[in-house]
Write a protein that holds these residues in place. Structure first.
Motif, PDB file in Angstrom:
ATOM      1  N   THR A   1       0.844  -1.186   0.000  1.00  0.00           N
ATOM      2  CA  THR A   1       0.000   0.000   0.000  1.00  0.00           C
ATOM      3  C   THR A   1       0.881   1.238   0.000  1.00  0.00           C
ATOM      4  N   GLY A   2       0.384   2.322  -0.577  1.00  0.00           N
ATOM      5  CA  GLY A   2       1.154   3.548  -0.654  1.00  0.00           C
ATOM      6  C   GLY A   2       1.425   4.119   0.725  1.00  0.00           C
TER       7      GLY A   2
ATOM      8  N   ASN B   1      -1.234   6.563   1.678  1.00  0.00           N
ATOM      9  CA  ASN B   1      -2.627   6.223   1.378  1.00  0.00           C
ATOM     10  C   ASN B   1      -3.582   6.579   2.510  1.00  0.00           C
TER      11      ASN B   1
ATOM     12  N   SER C   1       1.031  -0.683  -7.171  1.00  0.00           N
ATOM     13  CA  SER C   1       1.146   0.558  -7.930  1.00  0.00           C
ATOM     14  C   SER C   1       1.162   0.283  -9.430  1.00  0.00           C
TER      15      SER C   1
END
Length: 757
Positions: free
Chosen positions: A223-224, A227, A660
């Motif tokens: 996950t970023g 985020n 991504s």
């Protein structure tokens, strides 16, 4: 550096400020010494742990341009075993902030769960190039970031080996821990951080970098790092900046580029609620800097916008644009009738090939101007104080903007302090820093923190548009069903009469997809004042539509299977047409064939489909990436299109972050579909005809199709993915429409032909 300004978003910590101050005090030639030595230890004072400023020459891309700039990356390891990575590149939604952290953490063998990634300050002496564009962030930084992680790990291992009195080669580093199995000794990176900072700096050539098969982080889904902050609405973006004593500004320019202010209703505006000041700026007269206009400064964005709505300006348009794209469309068709005497490429004997060919096809293709339309409108906060100009900017080119502002306002570049905020989309629009320049010019007169905020209508009226274009094509297939001749007359625009407008030149990638023994190309140009610029997948985003659609026409004319026809083309050896492209990687025919074959397989190529349903495919070599896409759709009698599925297959080398990468593939395909179906900018009398999304129908979620992404993770150097996923979509869409209905589409967007989605 302003250390007392307190922001309510991502303020730089004092430690980073100290690092920058340390670098500022280094001799002027230190950057070159960094490049030769590889590492420089900074800030390793009491309690600091291990801090590495990592610098290497920026790689073949810039070396080829004769540019000696350095790319720098920072790693900080604290005694508490925190690993902090400073991401130097702008985060514009492409996930680079997470990717840079992962690359370093992989070679460092850090525990990703405890790694923190912070946005680095903008400082070319410390970081070198800090821009993003052309899908070059990963390929530019790949070696430097990997070696930064590996170098930090080597110093930690050396420190542990010295303390434990064991060979360094027997120590295992994993998850931010060091272990010596034979003695049973272990410790955290944090425990050895201070000692590591005193170890000799390793030469980059001595570092052992991981093989693809050894990756534990790269290639997986992550996950970023921002985020949670994004989805919970925490202030990260330029539009979020808040400061004590801040005022708010708008800037109104002539709707036709080149117009100047004659007069405006100054007295009326000054009486409006919350208005603090209103004044005209002569500007520099350059669209990329500051065009003439009227600034309004108020105590809130709302009051500034209300005053802007009431502003009445009389413009001197004697030197302003009179561009008409309707007229340009008609003129292009006239120009297309005659092939120019001067050619851009002339390989083999095209005329002889046409004379003997059993199948010759001719066609005329065109595509419209489009806008960038990032979700966050242009904005910048600027503050003059203590002899410096401090700025908070969502930009793709902070270094360039810093230099431009310094030159315009007459300050040393060191006195322009730029903070890189997260960008709410860019797609190439934020490669230009006009909004940053405007904020600097307004701040000169305000002497208080001032946020310049554009309205959505400003974004449409004053974009740097993807230029439209026109292609007259003629092709021939030989008796064996192979592409034998390709003639292309490209009609585009010029601002100065000598070269194409920005984003309007013929793509250097396309020759790799038209490998015929006989090729002739030429360019004609029409005058244009409307500003243009790169848009996601510059040039390829429209020209691949033309290329792959016409290739499909030629395959059908020779009664060949299209996939096999494409495979024959990419396998051809025409050395004169192969143009190296991308920063660190060139076209590879096996990679091209690989994505085409896998895309056809995943799409079910050759399977029988119901009447009214079609399958189209296209491929591109774009910004170092090899990528193919397939579209399955149905078309009804009223030209309504239902897209059932899009298949994306990409070979961009080893994937850094699978999550991504999938997002980029899906987003690029949907962006391509949106643009191909309905996006069209009109210009008449120099004025943009679209003002907001009601007249510029970006694809709505109800029409978004299923997108299935696949990756061939080759061992080639990685390339970016922000650009390549856009170009093949339109060609695949057009070919699918023909497969479903027998109707060929040669105009983009398709709404011009009556199609809906």
């Amino acid at each position: 550096m302003n250390t007392h300004t307190k922001l309510n978003f991502a303020a730089s910590d004092a430690y980073t400020a100290q690092l920058i101050n340390d670098v500022e005090r280094l001799p002027a030639d230190t950057a070159l010494k960094l490049g030769r030595r590889g590492f420089l230890k900074l800030g390793a004072g009491a309690g600091a742990g291990l801090v590495l400023a990592f610098a290497l020459p920026s790689g073949r891309a810039e070396a080829a341009e004769g540019n000696p700039r350095l790319i720098n990356a920072f790693v900080r390891i604290t005694p508490e075993n925190r690993v902090i990575v400073y991401s130097k590149g702008p985060e514009i939604g492409q996930g680079i902030k997470t990717a840079f952290g992962l690359i370093i953490a992989e070679e460092l063998d850090a525990d990703w769960k405890t790694v923190e990634v912070d946005q680095a300050q903008v400082n070319s002496k410390l970081y070198g190039y800090q821009g993003a564009g052309g899908s070059t962030s990963i390929p530019r930084a790949w070696d430097q970031l990997r070696q930064a992680g590996a170098g930090a790990k080597a110093m930690l291992v050396a420190a542990a080996a010295k303390e434990w009195n064991v060979p360094a080669g027997e120590i295992v580093a994993q998850d931010s821990m060091l272990t010596h199995k034979a003695s049973g000794k272990s410790g955290t990176y944090g425990q050895f951080a201070s000692a590591a900072s005193k170890m000799p700096v390793p030469e980059p050539a001595s570092l052992k970098l991981k093989k693809t098969s050894e990756y534990r982080l790269l290639g997986k889904r992550h996950t970023g790092v921002d985020n949670h902050k994004v989805v919970t609405g925490q202030p990260l973006f330029g539009i979020d900046v808040q400061m004590p004593g801040m005022v708010y500004a708008t800037y109104t320019k002539c709707p036709a580029v080149g117009g100047k202010v004659t007069s405006f209703n100054e007295a009326d505006i000054r009486k409006m609620p919350g208005v603090i000041d209103v004044f005209a700026l002569e500007g520099t007269g350059l669209p990329v800097e500051v065009m003439p206009g009227v600034a309004i400064v108020a105590n809130s964005t709302w009051n500034a916008f209300k005053a802007k709505d009431a502003l009445k300006v009389t413009w001197d348009e004697s030197q302003a644009s009179k561009d008409s794209l309707t007229a340009a469309d008609a003129k292009a068709k006239e120009i297309a009738r005659t092939f120019p005497a001067k050619t851009d490429a002339n390989v083999g004997n095209v005329d002889a090939a046409f004379a003997k060919a059993p199948h010759v096809v001719e066609a005329y293709y065109d595509y419209a101007f489009v806008s960038h339309t990032p979700l966050e409108p242009m904005n910048t906060t600027a503050h003059w104080h203590d002899g410096i100009l401090e700025m908070w900017v969502p930009t793709q080119q902070a270094n360039r903007g810093q230099t431009m502002v310094a030159e315009m306002v007459g300050l040393p570049e060191d006195n322009v302090v730029v903070h890189q905020t997260r960008c709410g989309g860019g797609f190439g629009r934020r490669l230009m820093n006009d909004y940053m320049m405007e904020a600097a010019a307004i701040a000169q007169k305000v002497r208080a923190p001032v946020k310049l905020q554009w309205k959505r209508e400003d974004d449409f009226a004053h974009d740097f548009f993807r230029p439209g274009g026109y292609h007259q094509l003629k092709g021939a297939v030989d008796s064996g069903g192979k592409l034998d001749a390709w003639q292309e007359h490209f009609i585009t625009f010029t601002a100065d009469g000598s070269k194409e407008v920005s984003g309007g030149n013929y793509s250097a990638n396309l020759p790799h997809t038209t490998l015929a023994p006989n090729v002739r190309r030429a360019t004609s140009m029409m005058p244009l004042m409307t500003p243009t610029g790169p848009w996601r997948g510059p040039r390829d985003n429209a020209q691949v539509f033309v290329n792959q659609s016409f290739m499909h026409e030629l395959a059908l004319a020779s009664n060949r299977d299209f996939v096999q026809f494409l495979l024959d083309v990419v396998a051809r050896d025409v050395p004169e047409l192969r143009v190296p492209d991308g920063p660190n990687i060139n076209f590879n025919k096996d990679r091209a064939a690989g994505v085409i074959k896998l895309c056809a397989e995943k799409a079910g190529w050759g399977r029988k489909r119901p009447k009214g349903t079609g399958l189209g495919l296209a491929w591109a070599f774009s910004y170092g990436g090899h990528i193919a896409e397939a579209v399955e759709l149905s078309v009804d009698d009223k030209k309504h299109i239902t897209v059932h599925k899009i298949i994306v297959v990409a070979d961009v080398g080893p994937v850094v972050n699978m999550s991504s990468a999938e997002n980029q593939a899906e987003g690029g395909a949907i962006d391509g579909l949106s643009t191909a179906m309905g996006l069209d900018i009109g210009v008449e009398n120099g004025r943009v005809q679209q003002a907001n999304f009601n007249s510029y129908p970006v694809l709505r979620i109800r029409s978004a199709p299923l997108v299935e992404a696949h990756f061939i993770q080759s061992d080639f150097r990685p390339t970016g993915l922000g650009e390549p996923a856009v170009p093949p979509l339109a060609g695949a869409l057009g070919n699918a429409i023909f497969d479903a209905s027998g109707v060929r589409v040669r105009t983009m967007p398709l709404k011009r032909l009556g199609y809906t989605i």
